[in-house]
Structure formats: structure tokens, C-alpha cells
Design a protein around this motif. Structure first.
Motif, PDB file in Angstrom:
ATOM      1  N   GLY A 112       0.814  -1.205   0.000  1.00 61.21           N
ATOM      2  CA  GLY A 112       0.000   0.000   0.000  1.00 61.21           C
ATOM      3  C   GLY A 112       0.849   1.257   0.000  1.00 61.21           C
ATOM      4  N   ALA A 113       0.675   2.084  -1.045  1.00 59.68           N
ATOM      5  CA  ALA A 113       1.442   3.334  -1.162  1.00 59.68           C
ATOM      6  C   ALA A 113       0.517   4.540  -1.214  1.00 59.68           C
ATOM      7  CB  ALA A 113       2.323   3.295  -2.417  1.00 59.68           C
TER       8      ALA A 113
ATOM      9  N   GLY B 215       0.290   4.648   3.742  1.00 61.07           N
ATOM     10  CA  GLY B 215       1.394   3.797   3.305  1.00 61.07           C
ATOM     11  C   GLY B 215       2.628   4.592   2.951  1.00 61.07           C
ATOM     12  N   SER B 216       2.450   5.712   2.254  1.00 64.19           N
ATOM     13  CA  SER B 216       3.588   6.569   1.898  1.00 64.19           C
ATOM     14  C   SER B 216       4.299   7.064   3.150  1.00 64.19           C
ATOM     15  CB  SER B 216       3.114   7.762   1.062  1.00 64.19           C
ATOM     16  OG  SER B 216       2.583   7.345  -0.168  1.00 64.19           O
TER      17      SER B 216
ATOM     18  N   HIS C 120       4.636  -2.756  -2.472  1.00 62.23           N
ATOM     19  CA  HIS C 120       3.659  -3.205  -3.472  1.00 62.23           C
ATOM     20  C   HIS C 120       2.455  -2.281  -3.450  1.00 62.23           C
ATOM     21  CE1 HIS C 120       0.873  -5.453  -5.870  1.00 62.23           C
ATOM     22  NE2 HIS C 120       0.021  -5.518  -4.861  1.00 62.23           N
ATOM     23  N   ASP C 121       2.030  -1.851  -4.631  1.00 60.63           N
ATOM     24  CA  ASP C 121       0.805  -1.086  -4.789  1.00 60.63           C
ATOM     25  C   ASP C 121       0.339  -1.285  -6.230  1.00 60.63           C
ATOM     26  OD1 ASP C 121      -0.692   1.471  -3.269  1.00 60.63           O
ATOM     27  OD2 ASP C 121      -0.861   1.506  -5.451  1.00 60.63           O
TER      28      ASP C 121
ATOM     29  N   ASP D  12      -1.195   0.660  -8.139  1.00 60.28           N
ATOM     30  CA  ASP D  12      -1.015   1.892  -8.917  1.00 60.28           C
ATOM     31  C   ASP D  12       0.471   2.056  -9.202  1.00 60.28           C
ATOM     32  OD1 ASP D  12      -0.631   4.573  -9.746  1.00 60.28           O
ATOM     33  OD2 ASP D  12      -2.448   5.218  -8.710  1.00 60.28           O
TER      34      ASP D  12
ATOM     35  N   ARG E  11       3.269   4.088  -6.905  1.00 53.83           N
ATOM     36  CA  ARG E  11       4.300   3.293  -6.247  1.00 53.83           C
ATOM     37  C   ARG E  11       5.700   3.729  -6.675  1.00 53.83           C
ATOM     38  NH1 ARG E  11       4.025  -1.885  -8.834  1.00 53.83           N
ATOM     39  NH2 ARG E  11       5.504  -0.892 -10.242  1.00 53.83           N
TER      40      ARG E  11
ATOM     41  N   HIS F 293      10.427  -2.221  -5.690  1.00 55.43           N
ATOM     42  CA  HIS F 293       9.055  -2.721  -5.750  1.00 55.43           C
ATOM     43  C   HIS F 293       9.084  -4.229  -5.575  1.00 55.43           C
ATOM     44  CE1 HIS F 293      10.123  -3.455 -10.014  1.00 55.43           C
ATOM     45  NE2 HIS F 293       9.228  -4.422  -9.944  1.00 55.43           N
TER      46      HIS F 293
ATOM     47  N   THR G 283      -3.180  -1.066   3.468  1.00 52.86           N
ATOM     48  CA  THR G 283      -4.329  -0.941   2.576  1.00 52.86           C
ATOM     49  C   THR G 283      -5.604  -1.205   3.378  1.00 52.86           C
ATOM     50  OG1 THR G 283      -4.636  -3.261   1.923  1.00 52.86           O
ATOM     51  CG2 THR G 283      -2.871  -2.015   0.817  1.00 52.86           C
TER      52      THR G 283
END
Length: 270
Positions: free
Chosen positions: A135-136, A140-141, A158-159, A161, A165, A182, A203
Motif C-alpha cells: 500500500g502506497a 502507506g507513503s 507493493h501497490d 497503482d 508506487r 518494488h 491498505t
């Protein structure tokens, strides 16, 4: 609580879509009271399509002192700020905004710092560890940023998008601290935690009973530290599976306790 609630009470809002799941209004209001402040936190359910118009009117209320931001508005609300902390500017996301004496709005992001504090409080040592983050988004970020600052040697993200990501990975690698990549390993369509010391789900996957596990729980072993940002249910299937294997864990509620303290202190600085 609220014995002095009146027209003089200062108002802070928490905005999200949805909003019914958040626990912040009671806890933040309780924290204001413990600091001797006549202030409350009120939920606001606002869709992304209505957010800009809502804010244009809301900020005109003279008794509103602050804004707490939750999913999915943490990126969008940076545009409402006159100034940002260095951390929020780097991430392009906020979770708390306050109005100063001059009427300017200043934003900061505490999800990552609070989450790392919760991890460390629950027995996680991050220095030189390999971490997996799923989750980014806004939270998450922020967690990714704080994990890198806390000294992880490697962080795999992992994301779904790809653009979001990769943008986060590039920004984190610009700090020239731990290696950020990644995630390439999947089993049965789920991120594979094999080889990692720390695994975190950032997420919303796990809020519904029908949700798949956001990380392949069959690959988790007892030496891993496992975290999840979800607050409802309090114990997600991922956390339950990790605890069944003897893992130390951190929940969304553990995170919220730390983030709430940071947010309240920030809001009361105005």
C-alpha cells in the motif's frame, strides 16, 4: 466529557469517505479535555467530488481550528494548506491541518511516525531489517518514509497503482538511506513475505469479511513482525494469522494511540 460544551467550544473536523468506521472523534475529544481545552472533534462524510467545495465553505467558520484527514483525502488536502511541514511536503500528503492566529492553514503527516512508534513499543527493532509494505496511499507513503528514516536496510513496496508506487520509490531512494524497490514476489496472487523481517499492510484490504488476505499468510513465520493499519475489525485476519504463528504484531488501534497523541499536540500548538 463535554460538561462545558457550548457555543464557545472550538471545533476540529475529521473528514473522510467513508467516515463511520473512524474512532478518532471520541478519542481526540477526550484528549482535548485531558489538556484542559474546550474543544471537540466532529466527523464529516465528504466524497472526493465534493471535497473542494466543502472546504471552501467550511474554512469560513471562525470557530473551526483544525482538520484531521483520513481516506481517501490525504493527498488532496495538501492543496488546502498555506504551509506544510518538511515531512508533509516530501510526501505530498497530510493527515492533520491547523489554523494559526493569522488564519493560515498548516499541514503535517503523522501516520508514519506514529506507526513506527507503535511498532517499536510492541517490540520491533527496525535498524538493518528487511521490510515489506503493501500500500502506497497516504498512510502507506508516510509509513514507508518513516521505515526508511528508522534504518531499514531494504524496503519493498507493493501497490497496484504503478505510477504512485514508483513515484514513492524514487523519492525515498533520493534520501540515499535504505534500498527501496518494488515487490516482485507473489504467491496465489498475494504479495509474498518470504525473506522479510517486517511485513506491513497499509491498505483497506481486510476491513470486510469477504476480503482476501492482503499478504500471503501461509508464508508468514514466527520470526517476522507483522503490522496492519486497519482499526475495524480490531484484529484483522492477517494479524490473527500472524499471532497464531507466534509473531509480534501491531494493529491499527496501536497505531491510532500513537498518531492521536501526535495529532492532538500539533492541533493544540496553534
Amino acid at each position: 466529557m463535554l460538561e462545558n460544551y457550548s457555543g464557545a467550544t472550538r471545533v476540529h473536523l475529521i473528514v473522510g469517505d467513508p467516515i463511520a468506521q473512524v474512532k478518532s472523534p471520541f478519542g481526540v475529544t477526550q484528549a482535548f479535555e485531558s489538556h484542559g481545552r474546550d474543544a471537540i472533534c466532529v466527523p464529516a462524510h465528504v466524497t472526493p467530488a465534493d471535497l473542494t467545495d466543502w472546504w471552501a465553505g467550511t474554512k469560513r467558520a471562525r470557530n473551526i481550528d483544525g482538520l484531521i484527514v483520513t481516506v481517501p483525502h490525504k493527498f488532496a488536502c495538501t492543496a488546502f494548506c498555506d504551509t506544510l511541514s518538511e515531512r508533509a511536503a516530501f510526501l505530498g500528503t497530510v493527515n492533520t491541518v491547523r489554523r494559526d492566529a493569522q488564519g493560515h492553514w498548516h499541514g503535517d503527516m503523522f501516520d508514519g511516525l506514529g506507526y513506527v512508534r507503535a511498532m517499536e513499543k510492541n517490540g520491533c527493532t527496525l535498524n538493518n531489517k528487511r521490510a515489506l509494505l503493501v500500500g502506497a496511499g497516504g498512510a502507506g507513503s508516510a509509513i514507508a518514509h518513516s521505515l526508511v528514516l528508522a534504518g531499514v536496510s531494504e524496503l519493498a513496496i507493493h501497490d497496484p497503482d504503478d505510477q504512485r508506487r514508483q513515484s514513492l520509490i524514487d523519492r525515498l531512494n533520493s534520501l540515499k538511506l535504505g534500498k527501496v524497490t518494488h515487490l516482485e514476489k507473489f504467491t496465489l496472487g498475494s504479495p509474498d513475505p518470504t525473506g522479510f523481517d517486517v511485513v506491513v499492510n497499509a491498505t483497506p484490504i481486510g476491513m470486510k469479511e469477504s476480503d482476501p488476505t492482503p499478504i500471503d499468510a501461509s508464508k508468514i513465520h514466527g520470526d517476522m513482525f507483522v503490522g496492519c493499519v486497519i482499526t475495524a475489525p480490531a484484529i484483522t485476519p492477517l494479524i490473527a494469522a500472524a499471532r497464531a504463528k507466534g509473531c509480534k504484531t501491531v494493529t491499527g488501534a496501536d497505531m491510532f494511540a500513537q498518531v492521536r497523541e501526535l495529532m492532538v499536540n500539533f492541533l493544540l500548538e496553534a
